[in-house]
Design an enzyme around this catalytic site. Structure first.
Site, PDB file in Angstrom:
ATOM      1  N   ARG A 103       0.932  -1.282   0.037  1.00 57.83           N
ATOM      2  CA  ARG A 103       0.061   0.030  -0.017  1.00 57.83           C
ATOM      3  C   ARG A 103       0.960   1.086   0.000  1.00 57.83           C
ATOM      4  O   ARG A 103       2.047   1.241   0.375  1.00 57.83           O
ATOM      5  CB  ARG A 103      -0.907   0.084   1.172  1.00 57.83           C
ATOM      6  CG  ARG A 103      -0.289  -0.101   2.713  1.00 57.83           C
ATOM      7  CD  ARG A 103      -1.251  -0.028   3.751  1.00 57.83           C
ATOM      8  NE  ARG A 103      -0.617  -0.061   4.852  1.00 57.83           N
ATOM      9  CZ  ARG A 103      -0.931  -0.184   6.139  1.00 57.83           C
ATOM     10  NH1 ARG A 103      -2.501  -0.019   6.210  1.00 57.83           N
ATOM     11  NH2 ARG A 103      -0.534  -0.076   7.241  1.00 57.83           N
ATOM     12  N   CYS A 107       4.037   7.561  -5.958  1.00 60.69           N
ATOM     13  CA  CYS A 107       4.731   8.855  -6.009  1.00 60.69           C
ATOM     14  C   CYS A 107       4.084   9.963  -5.954  1.00 60.69           C
ATOM     15  O   CYS A 107       3.145  10.175  -6.833  1.00 60.69           O
ATOM     16  CB  CYS A 107       5.801   8.812  -7.221  1.00 60.69           C
ATOM     17  SG  CYS A 107       6.788  10.666  -7.242  1.00 60.69           S
ATOM     18  N   ASN A 141      -4.975   7.260   3.587  1.00 59.09           N
ATOM     19  CA  ASN A 141      -4.807   6.617   4.663  1.00 59.09           C
ATOM     20  C   ASN A 141      -3.439   6.798   5.183  1.00 59.09           C
ATOM     21  O   ASN A 141      -2.690   6.236   4.487  1.00 59.09           O
ATOM     22  CB  ASN A 141      -5.203   5.120   4.544  1.00 59.09           C
ATOM     23  CG  ASN A 141      -5.108   4.433   5.775  1.00 59.09           C
ATOM     24  OD1 ASN A 141      -4.299   3.941   6.131  1.00 59.09           O
ATOM     25  ND2 ASN A 141      -6.224   4.387   6.506  1.00 59.09           N
ATOM     26  N   GLU A 142      -3.338   7.413   6.239  1.00 58.19           N
ATOM     27  CA  GLU A 142      -1.776   7.331   7.033  1.00 58.19           C
ATOM     28  C   GLU A 142      -0.659   7.828   5.951  1.00 58.19           C
ATOM     29  O   GLU A 142       0.424   7.129   5.680  1.00 58.19           O
ATOM     30  CB  GLU A 142      -1.303   5.942   7.587  1.00 58.19           C
ATOM     31  CG  GLU A 142      -2.425   5.731   8.516  1.00 58.19           C
ATOM     32  CD  GLU A 142      -1.862   4.177   9.538  1.00 58.19           C
ATOM     33  OE1 GLU A 142      -2.343   4.087  10.642  1.00 58.19           O
ATOM     34  OE2 GLU A 142      -1.394   3.451   8.552  1.00 58.19           O
ATOM     35  N   CYS A 151      10.660   9.152  -1.940  1.00 55.34           N
ATOM     36  CA  CYS A 151      11.034   8.633  -3.239  1.00 55.34           C
ATOM     37  C   CYS A 151      12.266   9.311  -4.078  1.00 55.34           C
ATOM     38  O   CYS A 151      12.283  10.617  -4.132  1.00 55.34           O
ATOM     39  CB  CYS A 151       9.750   9.066  -4.135  1.00 55.34           C
ATOM     40  SG  CYS A 151       9.612   8.293  -5.983  1.00 55.34           S
ATOM     41  N   CYS A 153      12.835   9.007  -7.722  1.00 55.19           N
ATOM     42  CA  CYS A 153      12.391   8.800  -9.119  1.00 55.19           C
ATOM     43  C   CYS A 153      12.785  10.028  -9.860  1.00 55.19           C
ATOM     44  O   CYS A 153      12.734  11.163  -9.345  1.00 55.19           O
ATOM     45  CB  CYS A 153      10.940   8.389  -9.437  1.00 55.19           C
ATOM     46  SG  CYS A 153       9.456   9.697  -9.281  1.00 55.19           S
ATOM     47  N   CYS A 156      10.473  12.842  -9.228  1.00 54.81           N
ATOM     48  CA  CYS A 156      10.846  13.725  -8.281  1.00 54.81           C
ATOM     49  C   CYS A 156      12.115  14.701  -8.505  1.00 54.81           C
ATOM     50  O   CYS A 156      12.264  15.658  -7.786  1.00 54.81           O
ATOM     51  CB  CYS A 156      11.095  12.715  -6.968  1.00 54.81           C
ATOM     52  SG  CYS A 156       9.725  12.266  -6.307  1.00 54.81           S
ATOM     53  N   GLU A 304      -8.554   5.246  14.862  1.00 54.28           N
ATOM     54  CA  GLU A 304      -8.026   3.999  14.609  1.00 54.28           C
ATOM     55  C   GLU A 304      -7.341   3.537  16.124  1.00 54.28           C
ATOM     56  O   GLU A 304      -6.449   4.102  16.371  1.00 54.28           O
ATOM     57  CB  GLU A 304      -7.115   3.348  13.968  1.00 54.28           C
ATOM     58  CG  GLU A 304      -7.389   3.290  12.272  1.00 54.28           C
ATOM     59  CD  GLU A 304      -6.262   2.790  11.484  1.00 54.28           C
ATOM     60  OE1 GLU A 304      -5.572   2.098  12.015  1.00 54.28           O
ATOM     61  OE2 GLU A 304      -6.560   2.924  10.122  1.00 54.28           O
TER      62      GLU A 304
END
Length: 648
Positions: A103, A107, A141-142, A151, A153, A156, A304
């Site tokens: 998950r 990028c 999510n988070e 990253c 790449c 980036c 959570e």
């Protein structure tokens, strides 16, 4: 007040749905969080949107009086998307793309990912903007968790060049401020600048700090794209949040950059995780909740909350009976206003089979079910207490630039910012003093005491604010390495450290020593009656106007101070030049509290007391009985007491 569970109806046979709702209502649930990992279910092939499954789910919850928080599903993209656009995958420092299958492998600077992720969010929110059953949206999510904030790449690298060109007037200015003359690193164009993949020795620390800032901006701009889209499309009855993961200072992003734009801040509260043999300490847990509360200086949600043992592959400590229940009360005591447990039922397939929930794969009501039921019942009875404001006279400050600087150049193998923050925070927590955890750009002028752990990077504006705070009667406590660098991550030339803080602290530092594992130094009190140890670091302090409270006792450096206090205007500035042991800092904390007129509450070790709304929330973190003001507390028990001592 919303109390509920995280629920994934798509994971289960539809025949279980009615039974699950029945159990939720029996438990006292009035909200569920759904949807955040179901992109493929909503868009099984490109452009073919189908929300019919969730239409049915939401209608049933609405009929039962259970509200919905809907998570946009962009943390787990579908396989068809990466097949068509493999460039959406982030790359590690060795140039290897992450594989589909986990998950958050995307990028943030991928234009393709931005396009597709915004498209699913636009269609989803538009479809449900008038749905009364959905009262809140959670974006992604988070964000940035589990290494997804980094990253290297090509996309980036190009974005990094754009970032630098906006920051610096010219590449010549960059060369000067970075000090690229060293090791012949001078650049003729922004396009020549690499991303910091592995090299021989290390990269330029000024470049690395700008890279960290760029990483933070990349994540924050992605989050804001989604946040602004949802805000524009959502119904007027709906709010927007996202769930922050723990490990704040180990991340390469500043949570404040996007979280302050949320309608409310949300957090995922895990006092224990896979591989941990023991939970985090009560003080550490209190600090984390203070951090979340401090982002907007408001109460927050937990979306959570742990109930069962956790772990993807290695399973962590099993919370003892009543212990996870205690952590729930503890969260409410420290500013949680609404709580959802992770998760209603543990999954029996996939990567999180060992992330256990309220109900296990046996699908039966157990101890955990009844513990949650009791929490919901008791919290509702005391809602007025937990909605009362939290009043703090003490704040601890942090700055992500400073933290990243220390991660780039650790200086001591034992130096970790969080540990040094806790070194100052713990003595105040031990006597049940509320401490706000704030980024330095918040206004801290109304506090009586400000704690400043290892603030290596200081600019003129912050130095001036700290001086003004102290001059007006405040007390500030610095720990070692304060003011050592400027905001370019470079050491000032032609002056003594702590540079811009010299006048405030009344000291100069002649030399310093890094202490590693197993090393310590001895320090001796001014009256020679108390001897203690220091770890991690020592600054050799020469006082100018300050008074030495402790000095080093070894033969070479016995003329140098280790802990000082300087009267500045109507206030005082303390400097702790080494990683002093707990006894020294406990003594210092009590002195400062008494001088500042701040009340504190003494309690047995492991018994925590939080005062809210004229009540004391008394929590026994111990595995054995304890007492407070004549009241006996069982292991992991919480009592809510009027300040006169009556429990309820």
């Amino acid at each position: 007040m919303y109390l509920g569970v995280d629920y994934y109806p798509e994971h289960w046979d539809p025949s279980l749905f009615g039974e699950d709702i029945e159990k939720m209502k029996e438990m006292g649930v009035n909200m569920v969080r759904i949807g955040e990992f179901a992109w493929h279910l909503m868009e099984p092939s490109e452009g073919q949107y189908d929300f019919s499954f969730f239409d049915t789910v939401i209608n049933r919850f609405k009929k039962e009086g259970i509200a919905v928080m809907f998570g946009t599903p962009t943390a787990t993209f579908p396989a068809w998307l990466v097949k068509k656009h493999p460039d959406i995958l982030l790359e590690d420092e060795n140039g290897h793309p992450k594989s589909f299958g986990g998950r958050r492998q995307y990028c943030y600077n991928s234009k393709n990912y931005q396009t597709y992720s915004l498209a699913i969010v636009e269609n989803l929110v538009t479809h449900y903007q008038n749905e009364s059953g959905i009262v809140s949206w959670q974006i992604d999510n988070e964000l940035g968790h589990e290494g997804s904030d980094m990253c290297y790449c090509g996309q980036c690298r190009e974005a990094f060049h754009t970032f630098l060109a906006k920051k610096y007037d010219s590449v010549d200015e960059l060369n000067k401020r970075w000090g690229t003359i060293f090791w012949g690193q001078t650049y003729n164009a922004f396009e020549e600048i690499p991303v910091p993949k592995p090299t021989i020795t290390v990269h330029n620390p000024a470049m690395m700090l700008d890279w960290a800032r760029f990483r933070s901006e990349s994540l924050s701009e992605f989050a804001k794209l989604h946040l602004n889209l949802v805000k524009r499309l959502k119904g007027t009855h709906q709010e927007v949040t996202t769930n922050l993961p723990g490990g704040f200072f180990g991340k390469w992003f500043d949570h404040n950059e996007f979280s302050r734009d949320l309608d409310f801040v949300s957090y995922d509260n895990y006092p224990v995780w896979g591989g941990l043999t023991e939970p985090v300490t009560p003080a550490f847990l209190s600090f984390t909740l203070g951090f979340v509360r401090g982002i907007k200086r408001e109460n927050f949600w937990i979306v959570e909350q742990l109930m069962g043992a956790q772990g993807h592959d290695i399973i962590g400590y099993l919370p003892r009976p009543g212990q996870a229940q205690l952590w729930s009360y503890h969260a409410f005591a420290h500013g949680c206003s609404n709580m959802l447990y992770f998760r209603f039922r543990g999954m029996n397939r996939g990567a999180e089979q060992y992330c256990l929930g309220i109900i296990d794969a046996d699908n039966t009501r157990s101890r955990k079910f009844y513990e949650v039921q009791e929490v919901f019942k008791e919290i509702r009875k005391h809602e007025d207490v937990f909605q009362a404001p939290i009043q703090s006279d003490v704040a601890v400050l942090y700055d992500f630039d400073n933290i990243w600087s220390m991660r780039i150049q650790q200086q001591s193998s034992q130096l970790e910012f969080t540990k040094e923050l806790m070194r100052l925070y713990q003595p105040f927590h031990d006597v049940n003093v509320s401490v706000d955890v704030l980024k330095y750009d918040h206004d801290f002028s109304d506090y009586k005491v400000v704690l400043v752990p290892v603030l290596t990077l200081v600019d003129e504006e912050l130095a001036a604010r700290l001086k003004a705070f102290t001059e007006s009667g405040g007390t500030v406590i610095f720990s070692f390495r304060a003011g050592m660098k400027n905001k370019d991550n470079n050491i000032p030339f032609g002056d003594k450290s702590p540079y811009q803080l010299k006048e405030l602290l009344g000291i100069e530092i002649d030399e310093a020593e890094s202490l590693h594992a197993g090393q310590h130094v001895s320090i001796l009190s001014k009256d020679s009656k108390k001897e203690a140890k220091g770890q991690v670091w020592r600054d050799l302090i020469r006082t100018t106007s300050a008074d030495a409270l402790y000095s080093y006792s070894d033969r070479f450096y016995k003329d140098y101070a280790a802990l000082t206090v300087n009267e500045y205007g109507n206030g005082k500035a303390y400097y702790v030049g080494t990683g002093a042991e707990a006894g020294v800092l406990s003594e210092l904390a009590l002195t400062v509290l008494n001088e500042s007129g701040i009340s504190y509450i003494e309690s047995e070790p492991g018994v925590e007391v939080v005062v809210r709304g004229g009540h004391a929330i008394v929590m026994n973190h111990n595995r054995e009985e304890a007492a407070f003001e004549g009241e006996v507390l069982q292991p992991f028990e919480t009592k809510i007491m009027e300040r006169g001592g009556h429990s309820s």
